[in-house]
Design a protein around this motif. Structure first.
Motif, PDB file in Angstrom:
ATOM      1  N   UNK A  34     -10.342 -14.618 -21.157  1.00 51.45           N
ATOM      2  CA  UNK A  34      -9.710 -14.510 -22.393  1.00 51.45           C
ATOM      3  C   UNK A  34      -9.217 -13.357 -22.880  1.00 51.45           C
ATOM      4  N   UNK A  35      -9.886 -12.297 -22.470  1.00 55.22           N
ATOM      5  CA  UNK A  35      -9.690 -10.924 -22.746  1.00 55.22           C
ATOM      6  C   UNK A  35      -8.224 -10.777 -22.159  1.00 55.22           C
ATOM      7  N   UNK A  36      -8.004 -10.929 -20.948  1.00 57.02           N
ATOM      8  CA  UNK A  36      -6.796 -10.660 -20.345  1.00 57.02           C
ATOM      9  C   UNK A  36      -5.553 -11.280 -20.837  1.00 57.02           C
ATOM     10  N   UNK A  37      -5.723 -12.461 -21.250  1.00 58.04           N
ATOM     11  CA  UNK A  37      -4.670 -13.093 -21.886  1.00 58.04           C
ATOM     12  C   UNK A  37      -4.417 -12.634 -23.444  1.00 58.04           C
ATOM     13  N   UNK A  38      -5.389 -12.264 -24.238  1.00 54.37           N
ATOM     14  CA  UNK A  38      -5.126 -11.665 -25.369  1.00 54.37           C
ATOM     15  C   UNK A  38      -4.643 -10.233 -25.390  1.00 54.37           C
ATOM     16  N   UNK A  39      -4.889  -9.557 -24.364  1.00 52.35           N
ATOM     17  CA  UNK A  39      -4.458  -8.100 -24.102  1.00 52.35           C
ATOM     18  C   UNK A  39      -2.908  -8.241 -23.575  1.00 52.35           C
ATOM     19  N   UNK A  40      -2.334  -9.355 -23.351  1.00 53.00           N
ATOM     20  CA  UNK A  40      -0.788  -9.335 -22.673  1.00 53.00           C
ATOM     21  C   UNK A  40      -0.253 -10.123 -23.794  1.00 53.00           C
ATOM     22  N   UNK A  41      -0.589 -10.427 -25.201  1.00 51.97           N
ATOM     23  CA  UNK A  41       0.149 -10.817 -25.935  1.00 51.97           C
ATOM     24  C   UNK A  41       1.180  -9.573 -26.420  1.00 51.97           C
ATOM     25  N   UNK A  42       2.839 -10.071 -26.234  1.00 50.88           N
ATOM     26  CA  UNK A  42       3.730  -9.043 -26.529  1.00 50.88           C
ATOM     27  C   UNK A  42       3.573  -8.522 -28.035  1.00 50.88           C
ATOM     28  N   UNK A  43       3.577  -7.090 -28.107  1.00 52.50           N
ATOM     29  CA  UNK A  43       3.880  -6.589 -29.370  1.00 52.50           C
ATOM     30  C   UNK A  43       5.250  -6.545 -29.867  1.00 52.50           C
ATOM     31  N   UNK A  44       5.244  -6.080 -31.312  1.00 52.76           N
ATOM     32  CA  UNK A  44       6.895  -6.421 -31.810  1.00 52.76           C
ATOM     33  C   UNK A  44       7.570  -5.591 -31.167  1.00 52.76           C
ATOM     34  N   UNK A  45       7.320  -4.259 -30.228  1.00 52.27           N
ATOM     35  CA  UNK A  45       8.240  -3.471 -29.740  1.00 52.27           C
ATOM     36  C   UNK A  45       8.470  -3.934 -28.165  1.00 52.27           C
ATOM     37  N   UNK A  46       7.789  -4.829 -28.014  1.00 50.65           N
ATOM     38  CA  UNK A  46       7.834  -5.286 -26.335  1.00 50.65           C
ATOM     39  C   UNK A  46       8.843  -6.665 -26.225  1.00 50.65           C
ATOM     40  N   UNK A  47       9.797  -6.366 -26.935  1.00 49.61           N
ATOM     41  CA  UNK A  47      10.782  -7.771 -26.565  1.00 49.61           C
ATOM     42  C   UNK A  47      11.170  -8.047 -25.306  1.00 49.61           C
ATOM     43  N   UNK A  48      11.031  -7.301 -24.191  1.00 46.17           N
ATOM     44  CA  UNK A  48      11.354  -7.552 -22.980  1.00 46.17           C
ATOM     45  C   UNK A  48      10.096  -8.394 -22.372  1.00 46.17           C
ATOM     46  N   UNK A  49       8.918  -8.539 -23.076  1.00 45.56           N
ATOM     47  CA  UNK A  49       7.826  -9.121 -22.490  1.00 45.56           C
ATOM     48  C   UNK A  49       7.754 -10.551 -22.826  1.00 45.56           C
ATOM     49  N   UNK A  50       7.484 -11.246 -21.716  1.00 44.99           N
ATOM     50  CA  UNK A  50       7.365 -12.884 -22.083  1.00 44.99           C
ATOM     51  C   UNK A  50       6.184 -13.190 -23.025  1.00 44.99           C
ATOM     52  N   UNK A  51       6.217 -14.189 -23.506  1.00 47.99           N
ATOM     53  CA  UNK A  51       4.865 -14.850 -24.394  1.00 47.99           C
ATOM     54  C   UNK A  51       4.010 -14.905 -23.046  1.00 47.99           C
ATOM     55  N   UNK A  52       2.631 -15.347 -23.510  1.00 52.01           N
ATOM     56  CA  UNK A  52       1.591 -15.287 -22.557  1.00 52.01           C
ATOM     57  C   UNK A  52       1.699 -16.851 -21.879  1.00 52.01           C
ATOM     58  N   UNK A  53       2.214 -18.035 -22.773  1.00 60.14           N
ATOM     59  CA  UNK A  53       2.338 -19.098 -22.174  1.00 60.14           C
ATOM     60  C   UNK A  53       3.377 -19.082 -20.781  1.00 60.14           C
ATOM     61  N   UNK A  54       4.492 -18.365 -20.981  1.00 57.46           N
ATOM     62  CA  UNK A  54       5.473 -18.281 -20.047  1.00 57.46           C
ATOM     63  C   UNK A  54       5.015 -17.435 -18.709  1.00 57.46           C
ATOM     64  N   UNK A  55       4.296 -16.376 -19.087  1.00 55.73           N
ATOM     65  CA  UNK A  55       3.625 -15.675 -18.297  1.00 55.73           C
ATOM     66  C   UNK A  55       2.750 -16.354 -17.269  1.00 55.73           C
ATOM     67  N   UNK A  56       1.688 -16.981 -17.830  1.00 56.19           N
ATOM     68  CA  UNK A  56       0.802 -17.596 -17.282  1.00 56.19           C
ATOM     69  C   UNK A  56       1.566 -18.803 -15.998  1.00 56.19           C
ATOM     70  N   UNK A  57       2.360 -19.553 -16.690  1.00 56.02           N
ATOM     71  CA  UNK A  57       3.092 -20.684 -16.031  1.00 56.02           C
ATOM     72  C   UNK A  57       3.648 -19.899 -14.926  1.00 56.02           C
ATOM     73  N   UNK A  58       4.497 -18.890 -15.110  1.00 59.87           N
ATOM     74  CA  UNK A  58       5.216 -18.259 -14.039  1.00 59.87           C
ATOM     75  C   UNK A  58       4.373 -17.795 -12.904  1.00 59.87           C
ATOM     76  N   UNK A  59       3.232 -17.053 -13.442  1.00 58.89           N
ATOM     77  CA  UNK A  59       2.610 -16.816 -12.242  1.00 58.89           C
ATOM     78  C   UNK A  59       1.746 -17.881 -11.284  1.00 58.89           C
ATOM     79  N   UNK A  60       1.397 -18.831 -12.120  1.00 59.95           N
ATOM     80  CA  UNK A  60       0.812 -20.194 -11.461  1.00 59.95           C
ATOM     81  C   UNK A  60       1.865 -20.733 -10.488  1.00 59.95           C
TER      82      UNK A  60
END
Length: 91
Positions: A34-60
């Motif tokens: 859970x900690x790794x998921x929360x750490x990867x929530x994109x910040x306001x200045x990280x427009x290039x970063x995918x949402x956690x939901x998309x990131x997890x699905x892509x990795x899976x």
């Protein structure tokens, strides 16, 4: 057996990352915490970063070649409106 503290951590990650049950299952199968998921929530200045939901699905999908689906869905629905066109980029 899952501890109460661990269950609370997963519930918090589910809420903060806006995940559903199949997303949580995929994250667990990938060995995420859970900690790794929360750490990867994109910040306001990280427009290039995918949402956690998309990131997890892509990795899976990259690791297992498919995405888990719920009983009611054929394919998971992911909003693509988070992505930017090249015209919107300042560089």
């Amino acid at each position: 057996m899952a501890t109460k503290k661990n269950s609370q951590a997963w519930a918090e990650a589910k809420q903060r990352c806006r995940l559903n049950a199949s997303d949580i299952q995929m994250a667990k199968e990938l060995g995420m915490t859970p900690k790794s998921l929360i750490k990867n929530i994109p910040g306001p200045n990280q427009k290039w970063k995918a949402p956690v939901k998309v990131w997890v699905r892509d990795l899976y999908e990259e690791k297992f070649g498919k995405v888990l689906t719920t009983k009611n869905q054929e394919k998971p629905v992911v909003s693509e409106d988070w992505w930017y066109d090249e015209e919107d980029l300042p560089f």
